[in-house]
Motif scaffolding. Structure first.
Motif, PDB file in Angstrom:
ATOM      1  N   UNK A   5       1.064  -1.257   0.018  1.00 26.11           N
ATOM      2  CA  UNK A   5      -0.165   0.234   0.112  1.00 26.11           C
ATOM      3  C   UNK A   5       0.764   1.359   0.023  1.00 26.11           C
ATOM      4  N   UNK A   6      -0.061   1.891  -1.132  1.00 27.06           N
ATOM      5  CA  UNK A   6       1.079   3.260  -0.886  1.00 27.06           C
ATOM      6  C   UNK A   6       2.398   3.674  -2.050  1.00 27.06           C
ATOM      7  N   UNK A   7       3.115   2.369  -1.973  1.00 29.06           N
ATOM      8  CA  UNK A   7       4.498   1.861  -3.250  1.00 29.06           C
ATOM      9  C   UNK A   7       3.629   2.435  -4.641  1.00 29.06           C
ATOM     10  N   UNK A   8       4.384   3.588  -4.960  1.00 31.03           N
ATOM     11  CA  UNK A   8       4.465   3.092  -6.680  1.00 31.03           C
ATOM     12  C   UNK A   8       4.820   2.073  -7.685  1.00 31.03           C
ATOM     13  N   UNK A   9       4.178   2.552  -8.448  1.00 29.59           N
ATOM     14  CA  UNK A   9       4.100   1.273  -9.099  1.00 29.59           C
ATOM     15  C   UNK A   9       4.845   2.183 -10.816  1.00 29.59           C
ATOM     16  N   UNK A  10       4.620   3.353 -10.730  1.00 27.40           N
ATOM     17  CA  UNK A  10       5.888   5.033 -12.240  1.00 27.40           C
ATOM     18  C   UNK A  10       5.466   5.946 -11.121  1.00 27.40           C
ATOM     19  N   UNK A  55       7.029  -0.362 -17.809  1.00 27.73           N
ATOM     20  CA  UNK A  55       7.092  -1.871 -17.765  1.00 27.73           C
ATOM     21  C   UNK A  55       5.376  -1.574 -17.859  1.00 27.73           C
ATOM     22  N   UNK A  56       4.647  -2.647 -18.217  1.00 24.77           N
ATOM     23  CA  UNK A  56       3.445  -3.206 -18.276  1.00 24.77           C
ATOM     24  C   UNK A  56       3.188  -3.944 -17.236  1.00 24.77           C
ATOM     25  N   UNK A  57       2.422  -3.505 -16.397  1.00 22.86           N
ATOM     26  CA  UNK A  57       1.854  -4.611 -15.364  1.00 22.86           C
ATOM     27  C   UNK A  57       0.063  -4.858 -15.607  1.00 22.86           C
ATOM     28  N   UNK A  58      -0.332  -5.912 -14.952  1.00 21.38           N
ATOM     29  CA  UNK A  58      -1.849  -6.281 -14.951  1.00 21.38           C
ATOM     30  C   UNK A  58      -1.986  -6.508 -13.538  1.00 21.38           C
ATOM     31  N   UNK A  59      -3.089  -6.590 -13.268  1.00 24.64           N
ATOM     32  CA  UNK A  59      -3.142  -6.141 -11.450  1.00 24.64           C
ATOM     33  C   UNK A  59      -3.887  -7.861 -11.049  1.00 24.64           C
ATOM     34  N   UNK A  77      -6.940  -5.770 -14.896  1.00 24.71           N
ATOM     35  CA  UNK A  77      -6.980  -4.682 -16.160  1.00 24.71           C
ATOM     36  C   UNK A  77      -5.267  -4.487 -16.272  1.00 24.71           C
ATOM     37  N   UNK A  78      -5.116  -4.187 -17.036  1.00 31.69           N
ATOM     38  CA  UNK A  78      -3.745  -3.719 -17.786  1.00 31.69           C
ATOM     39  C   UNK A  78      -3.373  -2.564 -16.914  1.00 31.69           C
ATOM     40  N   UNK A  79      -1.937  -1.396 -16.242  1.00 39.04           N
ATOM     41  CA  UNK A  79      -1.920  -0.630 -16.073  1.00 39.04           C
ATOM     42  C   UNK A  79      -0.222   0.145 -16.907  1.00 39.04           C
ATOM     43  N   UNK A  80      -0.665   0.888 -17.469  1.00 39.61           N
ATOM     44  CA  UNK A  80       1.080   1.676 -18.080  1.00 39.61           C
ATOM     45  C   UNK A  80       0.760   3.082 -17.720  1.00 39.61           C
ATOM     46  N   UNK A  81       2.083   3.802 -17.533  1.00 38.29           N
ATOM     47  CA  UNK A  81       1.851   4.939 -18.588  1.00 38.29           C
ATOM     48  C   UNK A  81       1.774   5.373 -19.792  1.00 38.29           C
ATOM     49  N   UNK A  82       1.014   4.919 -20.669  1.00 35.15           N
ATOM     50  CA  UNK A  82       0.807   4.862 -22.590  1.00 35.15           C
ATOM     51  C   UNK A  82       1.787   5.644 -22.772  1.00 35.15           C
ATOM     52  N   UNK A  83       1.929   6.727 -22.670  1.00 32.96           N
ATOM     53  CA  UNK A  83       2.260   6.939 -23.095  1.00 32.96           C
ATOM     54  C   UNK A  83       3.726   7.795 -22.893  1.00 32.96           C
ATOM     55  N   UNK A  84       4.591   7.881 -21.889  1.00 33.61           N
ATOM     56  CA  UNK A  84       5.861   7.771 -21.077  1.00 33.61           C
ATOM     57  C   UNK A  84       6.339   6.296 -21.304  1.00 33.61           C
ATOM     58  N   UNK A  85       5.399   4.994 -21.232  1.00 34.58           N
ATOM     59  CA  UNK A  85       5.557   3.812 -21.747  1.00 34.58           C
ATOM     60  C   UNK A  85       6.480   3.833 -23.375  1.00 34.58           C
ATOM     61  N   UNK A  93       4.144  -8.237 -14.078  1.00 34.10           N
ATOM     62  CA  UNK A  93       4.609  -7.057 -15.367  1.00 34.10           C
ATOM     63  C   UNK A  93       5.150  -7.684 -16.461  1.00 34.10           C
ATOM     64  N   UNK A  94       5.848  -7.042 -17.365  1.00 30.50           N
ATOM     65  CA  UNK A  94       6.245  -7.129 -18.856  1.00 30.50           C
ATOM     66  C   UNK A  94       7.166  -6.033 -18.434  1.00 30.50           C
ATOM     67  N   UNK A  95       7.915  -5.950 -18.743  1.00 26.38           N
ATOM     68  CA  UNK A  95       9.958  -4.814 -19.034  1.00 26.38           C
ATOM     69  C   UNK A  95       9.141  -4.099 -20.275  1.00 26.38           C
ATOM     70  N   UNK A  96       9.770  -3.674 -20.941  1.00 27.71           N
ATOM     71  CA  UNK A  96       9.827  -2.668 -21.644  1.00 27.71           C
ATOM     72  C   UNK A  96      10.345  -3.380 -23.509  1.00 27.71           C
ATOM     73  N   UNK A  97      11.174  -3.996 -22.513  1.00 28.41           N
ATOM     74  CA  UNK A  97      12.642  -5.555 -23.750  1.00 28.41           C
ATOM     75  C   UNK A  97      10.945  -6.514 -23.812  1.00 28.41           C
ATOM     76  N   UNK A  98      10.449  -7.341 -22.598  1.00 29.20           N
ATOM     77  CA  UNK A  98       9.644  -7.901 -23.163  1.00 29.20           C
ATOM     78  C   UNK A  98       8.717  -7.936 -23.896  1.00 29.20           C
ATOM     79  N   UNK A  99       8.243  -6.593 -23.729  1.00 29.18           N
ATOM     80  CA  UNK A  99       6.912  -6.411 -23.910  1.00 29.18           C
ATOM     81  C   UNK A  99       6.836  -5.886 -26.058  1.00 29.18           C
ATOM     82  N   UNK A 100       8.254  -5.398 -26.002  1.00 35.24           N
ATOM     83  CA  UNK A 100       8.172  -5.740 -27.414  1.00 35.24           C
ATOM     84  C   UNK A 100       8.975  -6.893 -28.022  1.00 35.24           C
ATOM     85  N   UNK A 101       9.089  -7.474 -27.055  1.00 34.77           N
ATOM     86  CA  UNK A 101       9.588  -9.185 -28.261  1.00 34.77           C
ATOM     87  C   UNK A 101       8.560  -9.499 -28.590  1.00 34.77           C
ATOM     88  N   UNK A 102       7.602  -9.366 -27.053  1.00 34.47           N
ATOM     89  CA  UNK A 102       6.329 -10.072 -27.816  1.00 34.47           C
ATOM     90  C   UNK A 102       5.448  -9.901 -28.939  1.00 34.47           C
TER      91      UNK A 102
END
Length: 191
Positions: free
Chosen positions: A33-38, A46-50, A76-84, A104-113
């Motif tokens: 609780x109160x930690x930041x995802x971004x 990173x892209x996350x799925x809750x 639901x997925x969570x990501x700051x899409x513009x930043x990502x 979560x999926x890292x930027x590199x893994x998301x691009x590989x997918x």
């Protein structure tokens, strides 16, 4: 990971090899609780799925007030899409409202997918479209209504969230002070 796959299958087909590939790319993440995802000022990586919990998208206005734009809950997925996507610093924060479990999926893994799975962009575009429509539906009716009506509408639309969100965040989302929201809740409970 099965929950993520089942969610994705609502938007397109994946064969067993693609599902296996996706499963290997996802990593578990726990947020307290109160930690930041971004965070504002940083590039989202990173892209996350809750799987469990609630996150909120928020920012600080020019007076330093903490303003909640919306909440994102399970499945639901969570990501700051513009930043990502554009590799630019984020203008807001994504913060855990409760303890959360994500895949979560890292930027590199998301691009590989995206480079490996045929039709991935089409699946993601359908998810983004659905998310944008939901965002508009959440905010549009709230803009012109009085505070009590906004609160009642929130309770009706998101009954599963009302008792899981701290009063301060809910007040911020509804655009009222915490004391006003407390009065509204009291007046409703007496009716």
């Amino acid at each position: 990971m099965e929950t993520v796959i089942n969610y994705l299958l609502q938007f397109g087909n994946l064969n067993p090899q693609q599902i296996d590939f996706l499963t290997k790319k996802g990593k578990a993440l726990t947020l307290n609780k109160e930690d930041y995802f971004s965070e504002a000022g940083r590039i989202a990586k990173q892209v996350g799925f809750i799987l469990e919990g609630i996150l909120r998208v928020c920012y600080y206005d020019n007076k330093g007030n903490d303003v909640t734009k919306y909440f994102i809950d399970e499945n639901h997925f969570v990501v700051d899409l513009d930043s990502f996507d554009n590799k630019i610093p984020s203008s807001g924060y994504v913060q855990a409202v409760s303890n959360c479990k994500l895949i979560i999926f890292s930027k590199r893994d998301w691009e590989d997918i995206a480079d490996t799975i045929v039709g991935w962009e089409r699946i993601i575009n359908k998810i983004i479209k659905k998310s944008l429509i939901q965002k508009i539906e959440r905010r549009s009716p709230l803009v012109a209504e009085d505070a009590t009506t906004r609160y009642l509408a929130f309770m009706e639309t998101y009954p599963q969230l009302v008792n899981r969100i701290p009063l301060s965040y809910l007040a911020s989302y509804l655009g009222v002070t915490q004391s006003s929201l407390s009065r509204i809740r009291r007046s409703i409970s007496y009716k």
